[in-house]
Design a protein around this motif. Structure first.
Motif, short mmCIF file in Angstrom:
data_model
loop_
_atom_site.label_atom_id
_atom_site.label_comp_id
_atom_site.label_asym_id
_atom_site.label_seq_id
_atom_site.Cartn_x
_atom_site.Cartn_y
_atom_site.Cartn_z
N UNK A 1 0.85 -1.19 0.00
CA UNK A 1 0.00 0.00 0.00
C UNK A 1 0.89 1.24 0.00
N UNK A 2 0.76 2.07 -1.02
CA UNK A 2 1.62 3.24 -1.18
C UNK A 2 0.99 4.46 -0.54
N UNK A 3 1.14 4.59 0.77
CA UNK A 3 0.67 5.75 1.51
C UNK A 3 1.74 6.18 2.51
N UNK A 4 1.77 7.46 2.90
CA UNK A 4 2.77 7.89 3.90
C UNK A 4 2.60 7.11 5.20
N UNK A 5 3.70 6.88 5.92
CA UNK A 5 3.62 6.11 7.16
C UNK A 5 2.65 6.68 8.18
N UNK A 6 2.60 8.02 8.33
CA UNK A 6 1.70 8.61 9.32
C UNK A 6 0.24 8.34 8.98
N UNK A 7 -0.09 8.31 7.69
CA UNK A 7 -1.48 8.02 7.32
C UNK A 7 -1.81 6.55 7.56
N UNK A 8 -0.90 5.65 7.13
CA UNK A 8 -1.17 4.23 7.32
C UNK A 8 -1.29 3.88 8.80
N UNK A 9 -0.40 4.44 9.63
CA UNK A 9 -0.48 4.16 11.06
C UNK A 9 -1.79 4.67 11.64
N UNK B 1 7.78 18.37 11.83
CA UNK B 1 8.77 17.48 11.21
C UNK B 1 8.77 16.10 11.86
N UNK B 2 8.70 16.06 13.18
CA UNK B 2 8.73 14.76 13.86
C UNK B 2 7.47 13.95 13.57
N UNK B 3 6.35 14.64 13.41
CA UNK B 3 5.11 13.90 13.13
C UNK B 3 5.07 13.39 11.70
N UNK B 4 5.18 14.28 10.73
CA UNK B 4 5.06 13.86 9.33
C UNK B 4 6.32 13.16 8.82
N UNK B 5 7.41 13.27 9.55
CA UNK B 5 8.63 12.56 9.15
C UNK B 5 8.82 11.25 9.87
N UNK B 6 7.86 10.87 10.73
CA UNK B 6 7.98 9.61 11.48
C UNK B 6 7.78 8.40 10.60
N UNK B 7 8.31 7.27 11.05
CA UNK B 7 8.19 6.01 10.32
C UNK B 7 7.72 4.93 11.28
N UNK B 8 6.88 4.02 10.75
CA UNK B 8 6.32 2.97 11.60
C UNK B 8 7.40 2.04 12.13
N UNK B 9 8.53 1.91 11.42
CA UNK B 9 9.60 1.05 11.90
C UNK B 9 10.24 1.56 13.18
N UNK B 10 10.12 2.88 13.42
CA UNK B 10 10.63 3.47 14.66
C UNK B 10 9.46 4.05 15.46
N UNK C 1 -0.28 7.46 18.40
CA UNK C 1 -1.55 8.02 18.84
C UNK C 1 -1.85 9.34 18.15
N UNK C 2 -0.82 10.11 17.84
CA UNK C 2 -1.07 11.34 17.09
C UNK C 2 -1.52 11.00 15.66
N UNK C 3 -0.98 9.94 15.10
CA UNK C 3 -1.45 9.47 13.78
C UNK C 3 -2.92 9.10 13.85
N UNK C 4 -3.29 8.35 14.89
CA UNK C 4 -4.69 7.95 15.05
C UNK C 4 -5.59 9.19 15.14
N UNK C 5 -5.18 10.15 16.00
CA UNK C 5 -6.00 11.34 16.18
C UNK C 5 -6.09 12.20 14.93
#
Length: 567
Positions: free
Chosen positions: A188-196, A254-263, A270-274
């Protein structure tokens, strides 16, 4: 799958048996290929290298497991019976609900194996790398480790291992693990923050009669005052974002939209969920439309495909700065009741969700050895896998599934001669596991080397077409068919390659298969189809990758496209 795709697949299936028949007619040795040998009687002792037992040999003690089978699901458990039944049933229902609300994430999903433990044992330990470095596990199609859970698999099997099925919140944690691995499996080709964020909301999906509800927050936590009281008296397990962010600060842009599910951290998850919850389910005012920022989110995701993620882009899409959005989100967390509406999907027929509870019984040694052996082999512990499966066979298990697993593990361990013997026995016994057939075909291809004569091509195609009729479908089946025709001394006819069109249609993201199919079409001067496959390449390959360069070389070698004659 779209309707045109379905028609194409059906047409290919009608063409392929005819194509294979044409191949047999073209090559006389194909029709003279020997038939599979009959399976040996159950009580016959088959002498094979490494399987002769002496009185001095010590075998590992058989492990004690409980086993249950459900449609598309096998469960091996050391957990308490009630907990294993509950978790297995809830997982089966969750998978069925996913098929109704997010069908693309479960397409072509391989059968799942749950391996469940409890606090009395460490079932993860046998799968650990010898040096203890989980990052060095073999590169399988999917892999995830953490929080007492391990998952890995390929297109044929998916293993989900839970250290403690009795742990509070084990259900949602298992669902999250499953969704993460499915997103990798289906690329699935979506940014990590959206997928999480989407996964965090989906893992809490609830079934309400004939409806499936997504995005419903725990009603005990919708009101701040009652939440203070509840937090003193009970533990929620995996809290929703609105509880979490009443106590913790939010991440910067930057920390939110640059985050990765691997880390992944709890705060980021939880911020991704919200963020996703507020975009999809928040109301625009007390009685306004649902999905206040749904259009903004859609535009943001679309532009991120070609533009960098910047605060300027965020403001253009959402109409406010990130800091302004965070202030609004704070209010959303403090008192969400009345500010959102979950998605409620009514299904016409809830029969797929009416699943009977599994019935557990003591697992026969051959069954538990096969399941654990397959998992160990896939995790790279092939010697341990062979030991546990050989012990079951020596103690009398002559089942075809165990033979197939033994053969595949032997092949993964580099024991090709032994692997061929075992897989030939499994295939002769009617193995229904597709990799038993593809594994044997791969060995035959390696043994021949160089160009294939018709007599050498026949048994390879026989095994691969047998695998193609079994489930689940495997991309390696089609890749090996392409390799066989590539190495054939006689070029294939166009109808012989219809099966590769089927394979590309089933696995459109398999760059290696696309390359093989394009090269074979060019080989028989079917340049129109070759160009279509080359044009598909940039959609699934990155710049500078070997597959992209391979397709570029092919494109350069194709003759120029001729203009259509004037009327």
């Amino acid at each position: 799958m779209s309707r045109p795709a379905h028609r194409h697949g059906c047409r290919a299936r009608r063409l392929i048996p005819a194509a294979l028949a044409l191949a047999c007619a073209a090559f006389a040795p194909l029709s003279a290929a020997p038939k599979d040998k009959a399976a040996p009687p159950a009580d016959e002792i088959v002498e094979m290298e490494g399987l002769t037992v002496t009185a001095e040999r010590e075998l590992p003690e058989p492990e004690k497991w409980h086993y249950a089978a459900m449609p598309g699901l096998e469960v091996l458990s050391k957990s308490r019976g009630s907990e294993a039944r509950r978790l297995s049933l809830n997982f089966a229902k969750f998978h069925a609900a996913l098929g109704a609300v997010w069908p693309e994430i479960v397409r072509n999903t391989p059968p799942v194996v749950l391996i469940l433990g409890d606090y009395k044992n460490n079932i993860l330990e046998p799968f650990a790398p010898e040096d203890g470095n989980w990052k060095e596990l073999p590169k399988t199609a999917m892999f995830q480790y953490g929080d007492g859970r391990l998952s890995f698999g390929n297109h044929e099997q998916l293993f989900l291992i839970v250290l403690d099925a009795c742990e509070e919140g084990a259900d949602e944690a298992l669902f999250r693990q499953y969704l993460h691995i499915l997103s990798k499996y289906n690329a699935v080709q979506r940014p990590p923050w959206f997928m999480e964020g989407y996964i965090q909301n989906m893992m809490k999906m609830r079934k309400d009669g004939m409806s499936i509800v997504i995005g419903q927050l725990d009603k005990r936590t919708e009101y701040y005052f009652f939440d203070i009281i509840n937090k003193i008296t009970m533990h929620y397990g995996d809290e929703d974002f609105n509880v979490f962010f009443r106590e913790y600060p939010m991440l910067d842009f930057q920390k939110f939209f640059g985050g990765k599910s691997g880390r992944m951290t709890a705060k980021w998850a939880k911020q991704c969920q919200g963020f996703v919850h507020m975009c999809l389910y928040a109301r625009a005012g007390k009685n306004g439309r649902v999905g206040k920022y749904k259009t903004a989110l859609k535009d943001f995701l679309a532009r991120l495909e070609t533009e960098p993620c910047t605060e300027e882009l965020f403001k253009e899409c959402f109409g406010k700065t990130y800091k302004e959005w965070c202030k609004e989100f704070r209010k959303y967390c403090e008192w969400p009741a009345g500010m959102y509406e979950p998605l409620k999907i009514t299904i016409a027929d809830d029969s797929p969700l009416r699943i009977a509870p599994p019935e557990f019984s003591a697992a026969p040694e051959g069954v538990s050895a096969r399941i654990k052996g397959d998992a160990l082999a896939l995790a790279g512990r092939t010697r341990a896998a062979l030991d546990i499966m050989r012990a079951a066979r020596v103690r009398g298990d002559r089942s075809v599934p165990l033979l197939a697993s033994l053969g595949l593990a032997a092949g993964a361990d580099g024991q090709q001669a032994r692997a061929r013997k075992l897989l030939e026995l499994a295939v002769a016994g009617g193995a229904t596991r597709p990799r038993a057939h593809t594994g044997l075909a791969a060995i035959l291809l390696r043994e021949t080397g160089g160009a294939l004569s018709p007599a050498q091509l026949a048994p390879v195609l026989q095994r691969l077409f047998a695998a193609r009729e079994l489930t689940p479908a495997l991309p390696e089946t089609y890749r090996l068919i392409a390799e066989a025709w590539t190495r054939s001394g006689t070029p294939p006819a166009p109808e012989h390659l219809a099966v590769l069109d089927e394979g590309v249609h089933r696995f459109p993201g398999d760059a290696g298969l696309v390359c093989q199919a394009a090269e074979l079409r060019a080989r028989i001067a079917d340049y129109a189809r070759a160009r279509a496959l080359v044009a598909h390449g940039p959609k699934i390959t990155g710049a500078g990758t070997p597959a992209r360069e391979r397709l570029a070389r092919l494109q350069a070698a194709l003759p120029p496209e001729t203009a259509a004659p004037a009327p």
